[in-house]
Design a protein around this motif. Structure first.
Motif, PDB file in Angstrom:
ATOM      1  N   ILE A 111      -1.417  -6.604   5.998  1.00 25.07           N
ATOM      2  CA  ILE A 111      -1.986  -7.360   4.887  1.00 25.07           C
ATOM      3  C   ILE A 111      -2.193  -6.375   3.750  1.00 25.07           C
ATOM      4  O   ILE A 111      -2.675  -5.259   3.955  1.00 25.07           O
ATOM      5  CB  ILE A 111      -3.284  -8.077   5.258  1.00 25.07           C
ATOM      6  N   VAL A 112      -1.761  -6.765   2.573  1.00 21.34           N
ATOM      7  CA  VAL A 112      -1.887  -5.931   1.390  1.00 21.34           C
ATOM      8  C   VAL A 112      -2.842  -6.628   0.433  1.00 21.34           C
ATOM      9  O   VAL A 112      -2.669  -7.801   0.111  1.00 21.34           O
ATOM     10  CB  VAL A 112      -0.519  -5.690   0.718  1.00 21.34           C
ATOM     11  N   VAL A 113      -3.874  -5.899   0.001  1.00 22.85           N
ATOM     12  CA  VAL A 113      -4.851  -6.414  -0.951  1.00 22.85           C
ATOM     13  C   VAL A 113      -4.673  -5.612  -2.231  1.00 22.85           C
ATOM     14  O   VAL A 113      -4.752  -4.381  -2.211  1.00 22.85           O
ATOM     15  CB  VAL A 113      -6.297  -6.272  -0.408  1.00 22.85           C
ATOM     16  N   TYR A 114      -4.419  -6.327  -3.328  1.00 23.53           N
ATOM     17  CA  TYR A 114      -4.122  -5.684  -4.598  1.00 23.53           C
ATOM     18  C   TYR A 114      -5.361  -5.578  -5.481  1.00 23.53           C
ATOM     19  O   TYR A 114      -6.294  -6.354  -5.358  1.00 23.53           O
ATOM     20  CB  TYR A 114      -3.045  -6.479  -5.341  1.00 23.53           C
ATOM     21  N   GLU A 115      -5.329  -4.639  -6.420  1.00 23.97           N
ATOM     22  CA  GLU A 115      -6.441  -4.410  -7.329  1.00 23.97           C
ATOM     23  C   GLU A 115      -6.793  -5.632  -8.163  1.00 23.97           C
ATOM     24  O   GLU A 115      -7.947  -5.812  -8.558  1.00 23.97           O
ATOM     25  CB  GLU A 115      -6.130  -3.227  -8.254  1.00 23.97           C
ATOM     26  N   GLY A 121       8.460  -4.269 -12.722  1.00 23.82           N
ATOM     27  CA  GLY A 121       8.281  -3.133 -13.600  1.00 23.82           C
ATOM     28  C   GLY A 121       6.849  -2.658 -13.770  1.00 23.82           C
ATOM     29  O   GLY A 121       6.603  -1.631 -14.390  1.00 23.82           O
ATOM     30  N   LYS A 122       5.886  -3.372 -13.223  1.00 28.10           N
ATOM     31  CA  LYS A 122       4.490  -2.982 -13.355  1.00 28.10           C
ATOM     32  C   LYS A 122       3.992  -2.427 -12.021  1.00 28.10           C
ATOM     33  O   LYS A 122       4.288  -2.977 -10.960  1.00 28.10           O
ATOM     34  CB  LYS A 122       3.639  -4.172 -13.774  1.00 28.10           C
ATOM     35  N   ARG A 123       3.205  -1.350 -12.091  1.00 28.53           N
ATOM     36  CA  ARG A 123       2.674  -0.722 -10.875  1.00 28.53           C
ATOM     37  C   ARG A 123       1.242  -1.199 -10.634  1.00 28.53           C
ATOM     38  O   ARG A 123       0.427  -1.233 -11.553  1.00 28.53           O
ATOM     39  CB  ARG A 123       2.706   0.785 -11.015  1.00 28.53           C
ATOM     40  N   TYR A 124       0.954  -1.558  -9.378  1.00 24.63           N
ATOM     41  CA  TYR A 124      -0.366  -2.026  -8.965  1.00 24.63           C
ATOM     42  C   TYR A 124      -0.897  -1.141  -7.847  1.00 24.63           C
ATOM     43  O   TYR A 124      -0.160  -0.790  -6.935  1.00 24.63           O
ATOM     44  CB  TYR A 124      -0.301  -3.459  -8.422  1.00 24.63           C
ATOM     45  N   LYS A 125      -2.178  -0.821  -7.901  1.00 21.68           N
ATOM     46  CA  LYS A 125      -2.832  -0.150  -6.785  1.00 21.68           C
ATOM     47  C   LYS A 125      -3.148  -1.208  -5.740  1.00 21.68           C
ATOM     48  O   LYS A 125      -3.403  -2.370  -6.063  1.00 21.68           O
ATOM     49  CB  LYS A 125      -4.118   0.524  -7.245  1.00 21.68           C
ATOM     50  N   ALA A 126      -3.143  -0.788  -4.490  1.00 22.33           N
ATOM     51  CA  ALA A 126      -3.403  -1.720  -3.399  1.00 22.33           C
ATOM     52  C   ALA A 126      -3.893  -0.949  -2.186  1.00 22.33           C
ATOM     53  O   ALA A 126      -3.876   0.283  -2.166  1.00 22.33           O
ATOM     54  CB  ALA A 126      -2.128  -2.488  -3.040  1.00 22.33           C
ATOM     55  N   CYS A 127      -4.319  -1.683  -1.191  1.00 20.36           N
ATOM     56  CA  CYS A 127      -4.664  -1.116   0.107  1.00 20.36           C
ATOM     57  C   CYS A 127      -4.121  -2.047   1.171  1.00 20.36           C
ATOM     58  O   CYS A 127      -3.890  -3.226   0.927  1.00 20.36           O
ATOM     59  CB  CYS A 127      -6.179  -0.947   0.244  1.00 20.36           C
ATOM     60  N   TRP A 128      -3.906  -1.502   2.365  1.00 21.59           N
ATOM     61  CA  TRP A 128      -3.300  -2.292   3.429  1.00 21.59           C
ATOM     62  C   TRP A 128      -4.006  -2.053   4.756  1.00 21.59           C
ATOM     63  O   TRP A 128      -4.611  -1.022   4.991  1.00 21.59           O
ATOM     64  CB  TRP A 128      -1.811  -1.967   3.554  1.00 21.59           C
ATOM     65  N   GLY A 129      -3.922  -3.069   5.609  1.00 25.60           N
ATOM     66  CA  GLY A 129      -4.448  -3.003   6.966  1.00 25.60           C
ATOM     67  C   GLY A 129      -3.450  -3.639   7.907  1.00 25.60           C
ATOM     68  O   GLY A 129      -2.643  -4.470   7.507  1.00 25.60           O
ATOM     69  N   THR A 130      -3.506  -3.244   9.181  1.00 25.82           N
ATOM     70  CA  THR A 130      -2.521  -3.746  10.150  1.00 25.82           C
ATOM     71  C   THR A 130      -2.997  -5.005  10.843  1.00 25.82           C
ATOM     72  O   THR A 130      -4.185  -5.200  11.104  1.00 25.82           O
ATOM     73  CB  THR A 130      -2.204  -2.687  11.224  1.00 25.82           C
ATOM     74  N   LEU A 131      -2.054  -5.850  11.120  1.00 30.11           N
ATOM     75  CA  LEU A 131      -2.202  -7.037  11.955  1.00 30.11           C
ATOM     76  C   LEU A 131      -1.161  -6.900  13.061  1.00 30.11           C
ATOM     77  O   LEU A 131      -0.298  -6.021  12.987  1.00 30.11           O
ATOM     78  CB  LEU A 131      -1.968  -8.303  11.124  1.00 30.11           C
ATOM     79  N   PRO A 132      -1.172  -7.736  14.075  1.00 26.94           N
ATOM     80  CA  PRO A 132      -0.207  -7.568  15.168  1.00 26.94           C
ATOM     81  C   PRO A 132       1.268  -7.599  14.755  1.00 26.94           C
ATOM     82  O   PRO A 132       2.070  -6.844  15.301  1.00 26.94           O
ATOM     83  CB  PRO A 132      -0.539  -8.723  16.113  1.00 26.94           C
TER      84      PRO A 132
END
Length: 104
Positions: free
Chosen positions: A82-86, A67-78
């Motif tokens: 990978i998702v990195v959260y705030e 129920g909680k929203r988090y900002k994040a960013c992602w990068g590709t692996l093979p």
């Protein structure tokens, strides 16, 4: 979960040539969801966690967890993203779990 910055840097640089998705993608686990977008990562809390040479490879994302929203960013692996959260958490999402969202 990857916590070692050197391992993260090595994996992302090795996968930098991977092709990008052309549309938003989502992964669901029960009522929780992660949405990946093509917009550049601009969240300062996430960018501070990444070394400067990796920042151009990360895109914007958000997650809805319990129920909680988090900002994040992602990068590709093979074989995953990978998702990195705030809040400093990180995780891997297998490419096979990603779907094109059906927005109504």
């Amino acid at each position: 979960m990857i916590r070692t910055p050197a391992l993260l840097a090595t994996a992302l640089l090795a996968a930098a040539a991977a092709t990008a998705q052309t549309t938003d993608l989502v992964a669901y686990q029960g009522t929780n969801a992660i949405r990946l977008t093509e917009a550049a990562c601009t969240d300062d809390a996430v960018l501070k966690q990444l070394s400067p040479e990796l920042r151009p490879y990360f895109r914007s994302a958000w997650a809805q967890v319990e129920g909680k929203r988090y900002k994040a960013c992602w990068g590709t692996l093979p074989t995953a993203v990978i998702v990195v959260y705030e809040d400093g958490d990180q995780g891997l999402v297998p490419l096979t779990d990603l779907r094109v969202p059906i927005d109504i």
